[in-house]
Design an enzyme around this catalytic site. Structure first.
Site, PDB file in Angstrom:
ATOM      1  NE  ARG A 220      35.011  -7.222 -15.595  1.00 58.75           N
ATOM      2  CZ  ARG A 220      36.182  -6.659 -15.911  1.00 58.75           C
ATOM      3  NH1 ARG A 220      36.801  -5.895 -15.041  1.00 58.75           N
ATOM      4  NH2 ARG A 220      36.712  -6.872 -17.082  1.00 58.75           N
ATOM      5  CE  LYS A 242      12.932 -11.925  -9.784  1.00 57.56           C
ATOM      6  NZ  LYS A 242      11.674 -12.472 -10.313  1.00 57.56           N
ATOM      7  CD  GLU A 284       2.467  -6.291  -8.194  1.00 56.39           C
ATOM      8  OE1 GLU A 284       2.453  -7.308  -7.480  1.00 56.39           O
ATOM      9  OE2 GLU A 284       2.666  -6.314  -9.424  1.00 56.39           O
ATOM     10  CE  LYS A 326       9.992  -8.212  -4.581  1.00 54.17           C
ATOM     11  NZ  LYS A 326       9.710  -7.602  -5.875  1.00 54.17           N
ATOM     12  CD  GLU A 336      10.932 -15.917  -9.687  1.00 52.45           C
ATOM     13  OE1 GLU A 336      11.176 -14.722  -9.473  1.00 52.45           O
ATOM     14  OE2 GLU A 336      10.089 -16.306 -10.499  1.00 52.45           O
ATOM     15  NE  ARG A 340      12.363 -12.267  -6.143  1.00 48.13           N
ATOM     16  CZ  ARG A 340      13.379 -11.424  -6.104  1.00 48.13           C
ATOM     17  NH1 ARG A 340      14.555 -11.834  -5.677  1.00 48.13           N
ATOM     18  NH2 ARG A 340      13.248 -10.183  -6.503  1.00 48.13           N
ATOM     19  CG  ASN A 344       5.721 -13.821 -10.508  1.00 49.83           C
ATOM     20  OD1 ASN A 344       5.854 -12.615 -10.657  1.00 49.83           O
ATOM     21  ND2 ASN A 344       6.737 -14.662 -10.537  1.00 49.83           N
ATOM     22  CG  HIS A 347       2.456 -10.961 -11.611  1.00 45.65           C
ATOM     23  ND1 HIS A 347       1.682 -10.822 -10.473  1.00 45.65           N
ATOM     24  CD2 HIS A 347       3.290  -9.890 -11.622  1.00 45.65           C
ATOM     25  CE1 HIS A 347       2.069  -9.730  -9.823  1.00 45.65           C
ATOM     26  NE2 HIS A 347       3.031  -9.151 -10.502  1.00 45.65           N
ATOM     27  CG  HIS A 351       3.467 -11.163 -17.334  1.00 41.82           C
ATOM     28  ND1 HIS A 351       4.374 -11.956 -16.682  1.00 41.82           N
ATOM     29  CD2 HIS A 351       3.679  -9.907 -16.880  1.00 41.82           C
ATOM     30  CE1 HIS A 351       5.109 -11.212 -15.864  1.00 41.82           C
ATOM     31  NE2 HIS A 351       4.692  -9.968 -15.955  1.00 41.82           N
ATOM     32  CG  HIS A 364       2.951  -4.792 -13.879  1.00 43.26           C
ATOM     33  ND1 HIS A 364       3.016  -5.979 -14.579  1.00 43.26           N
ATOM     34  CD2 HIS A 364       3.312  -5.088 -12.601  1.00 43.26           C
ATOM     35  CE1 HIS A 364       3.402  -6.948 -13.763  1.00 43.26           C
ATOM     36  NE2 HIS A 364       3.579  -6.437 -12.553  1.00 43.26           N
TER      37      HIS A 364
END
Lengths: 463, 463
Positions: A220, A242, A284, A326, A336, A340, A344, A347, A351, A364
């Site tokens: 945990r 993330k 980025e 960032k 987010e 946030r 993207n 993106h 994507h 990416h």
């Protein structure tokens, strides 16, 4: 303890980097002046050099000016000890090479990002963030032969109480799955690690995401350190907490928000990175300029050649300013809920390209670059930016040798079908990050003329 | 909205329960007086009955006094609407049946535990904690036929905007693994749930732990409600936010601390619980009395027959006081740095029994009961408690028809080997929770005479 074995890096060598440093300073001032009452980040200067550090600076530089990786050698260890015994009263030890620290301000989950060349040669930097005596390094088959020995040295040098285990995963996004994650748990359980252990992610974004989620879930939650070795991971995925893995039906669907104890970015690890991977990270970096930092974008326009040539001071600055941007966004919107999402930019189109092509065809950042050009095109068609911003977006990504159009085979229909199931769809409305206003401005919105989206897709697609 | 369709439950019917209620009140006062400056829990009384509620109370009771499960029927829905329209100005609606609410105080992760008979007949209770329009109920093959329809009704009654999916897992501790967890993610992904969805755990401890961890990890965290249907889950595992799954080499090694929006305990669900499962939960109820709540232990001594006979008011009180005790401990030590370990009284011996026998032979509470008797025996041998506490511990567990000795085959050697790898071993020292001082006192310590442990093991084991 930490010992100084190398002189400080030289000052910025070229005129190219003198101007941008000044720009950077004014950018920082502007950021400070415009920041909200909650100061998101601060830039620390290294501690003032002590007498011992000054003495150590007279030791000749070994491999500072070349890109040959340093190895942990008996001679090296001996020299460290000599320096240490020459200055027994030095307390605390000076941290010589850390020219840049970015603090991510998340209350009791705050942590520093160390950035600079040769940081893996500073055992103290890592060791001060290790909790407990047991460390599990999670890395992959590509990175392990390059840096695992060095990281193990940094963790254990003059620190015999710490034992290091490692698990070497197959390399690639397609292994970012539950089966591979279980290998990390298997190793941790077989090694009988307890709650007072530390997981270290050594590699790119996939390793950071998987190791971070494993650290979040093992017993945990155990301690976690990031050592990103790709530009993409250094400027983006290692910052912000993330973590997670892919589900067969979608990317990053299973994971946790989990913050590390520290992020250690040794810019020398970029010397082993393929050109194409370096450029992917640049996409980025460009993003941060476009969405919120015009002076940084202008600095990039002047210094793209230095970045691509991997000049240490240019890389350090590009990474630092990216992390600051960032960190500011994440500190204001960790989970987010809105702001946030602006990270993207490009993106959603990107994507769609990744999904449409099959993951692994394009990197990416390559897909994001083409997506960013498309977002700029659409913003221009909406009348939200003037033509020069559209052109500068195209030019800088083109200069970085990144794709500026989607690949063959991405039809209008394909884009639309894939974008319709994007995570940012709410009540059937596709929300996009689009540029708006002067350079450095953007919006995250579902309120735009559908015609502009259609026109952009038709302009960029084959049929 | 919420509508009152049933009269309040009758007052405690027997003399047996009058005395203990008074004892409970004084226990609460004592707890309040002795609590630290951070108030861990508070006991809320239901909102004062409104005029509408008083009017509704005149509607004849339908199935309140029997244990036949209520069904969602058109007649029932109609009556609810009639009551509602008879009191259009009633705001907020009265929550009639919630006789007991325990608040778990964890800052911005605080949540209520609702306890009482018939709470699943109160759609408003559940609906007020659902976030978003999509719900995924996670349950198992045993519980689904009993309560899935009712829970679905409670979630959707007069609430057409909410849609409910469900995933029905195989029943049993051996399915608390990664493969079964993936079935929850599969269902969530296939149903295209987004971040604004709610996971509902309907079942015992295994379902609560798995659903909770799935909620923690799906899209990095979605909303989560617990509806525990076993006494063990109601008094222990559903409270405190520990979620997770087993690794093939150890229990609960992968998971998260993740708190629900609420816990809804309908004590009527215990009417379908086998006697053996009920007794298993009683072992944890007894634990709270022994480690920190003497008045509660004394109440149990007087009311064990009523608990085993499933008298609603006795069950409600036993559950409430257990949840209060656990909530107090968890609020002070959410991540188990010390105090929370005392909740493991009897568990080190008990886990050894579970591991030695093979999981599934004995129920968890059965192993804990024998372990608790052993812990009391050892405490007495150390001279830390007097003989009467040892005897009362034995007697109350024996009265609950729980095992008071380990099973055949558990040798001294077997106990020692298994306990040597317990999670609470630190630097080779086995720490135990032992009783000390007057009734209600305990310690978590590695400082005890090894001889007492040996004597206890020899006294309880075959060879």
């Amino acid at each position: 303890g930490s010992y100084r074995t190398q002189p400080p890096p030289p000052p910025p060598p070229s005129r190219d980097q003198t101007t941008p440093m000044a720009a950077a300073a004014s950018s920082l001032l502007a950021a400070a002046a415009s920041s909200s009452s909650r100061a998101a980040i601060s830039v620390r200067r290294p501690r003032a050099a002590s007498a011992a550090a000054a003495a150590a600076a007279s030791i000749p530089s070994s491999s500072r000016t070349s890109f040959t990786p340093l190895r942990a050698s008996p001679a090296r260890a001996l020299r460290s000890r000599v320096v240490a015994s020459a200055a027994p009263a030095m307390e605390p030890p000076a941290v010589s090479r850390v020219s840049t620290v970015v603090d991510v301000d998340l209350g009791d989950r705050s942590y520093p990002i160390y950035i600079g060349p040769g940081l893996l040669d500073e055992p103290d930097l890592l060791q001060r963030h290790v909790i407990g005596k047991r460390v599990l390094v999670v890395t992959n088959t590509t990175v392990a032969p390059l840096y695992l020995e060095k990281v193990t040295w940094a963790l254990t040098h003059q620190n015999p109480n710490v034992s290091v285990e490692s698990v070497i995963l197959p390399d690639g996004e397609k292994y970012k799955d539950m089966d591979t994650l279980m290998k990390v748990f298997d190793k941790a359980v077989e090694s009988r690690l307890d709650r007072r252990c530390t997981f270290v992610a050594l590699g790119g974004g996939v390793i950071g995401d998987m190791c971070g989620f494993a650290a979040a879930a093992f017993l945990r939650g155990v301690n976690f350190i990031q050592i990103p070795t790709t530009l993409m991971a250094q400027v983006d995925s290692s910052v912000g907490g993330k973590t997670g893995i892919n589900h067969p039906l979608g990317k990053n669907l299973i994971g946790a928000f989990y913050q590390p104890q520290c992020v250690l970015i040794d810019t020398e690890t970029l010397n082993t990175l393929p050109d194409r991977e370096l450029a992917s990270g640049v996409a980025e970096v460009v993003k941060y300029g476009l969405i919120r930092d015009a002076p940084f974008f202008e600095w990039q326009e002047k210094n793209m050649a230095a970045i691509l040539a991997r000049e240490p001071s240019a890389l350090t600055y590009a990474i630092k300013r990216s992390c600051e941007n960032k960190a500011e966004v994440v500190a204001q919107d960790e989970k987010e809920s809105g702001l946030r999402a602006t990270l993207n930019l490009g993106h959603t189109f990107g994507h769609a390209i990744e999904t449409g092509l099959g993951y692994g065809e394009w990197l990416h950042g390559e897909a994001v670059a083409a997506g960013t050009v498309m977002a700029a095109d659409m913003s221009y068609r909406l009348g939200w930016i003037d033509e020069s911003i559209k052109k500068r977006t195209f030019d800088i990504l083109d200069q970085a040798k990144l794709p500026v159009t989607p690949p063959k085979g991405m039809t209008v229909e394909k884009f639309k079908n894939i974008m319709a199931v994007d995570k940012k769809v709410a009540d059937g409305l596709l929300r996009l990050i689009l540029l708006k206003g002067p350079l450095g401005g953007c919006v995250f919105t579902g309120e735009y003329d559908r015609k502009a989206l259609d026109e952009t897709l038709r302009a960029f697609c084959d049929n």
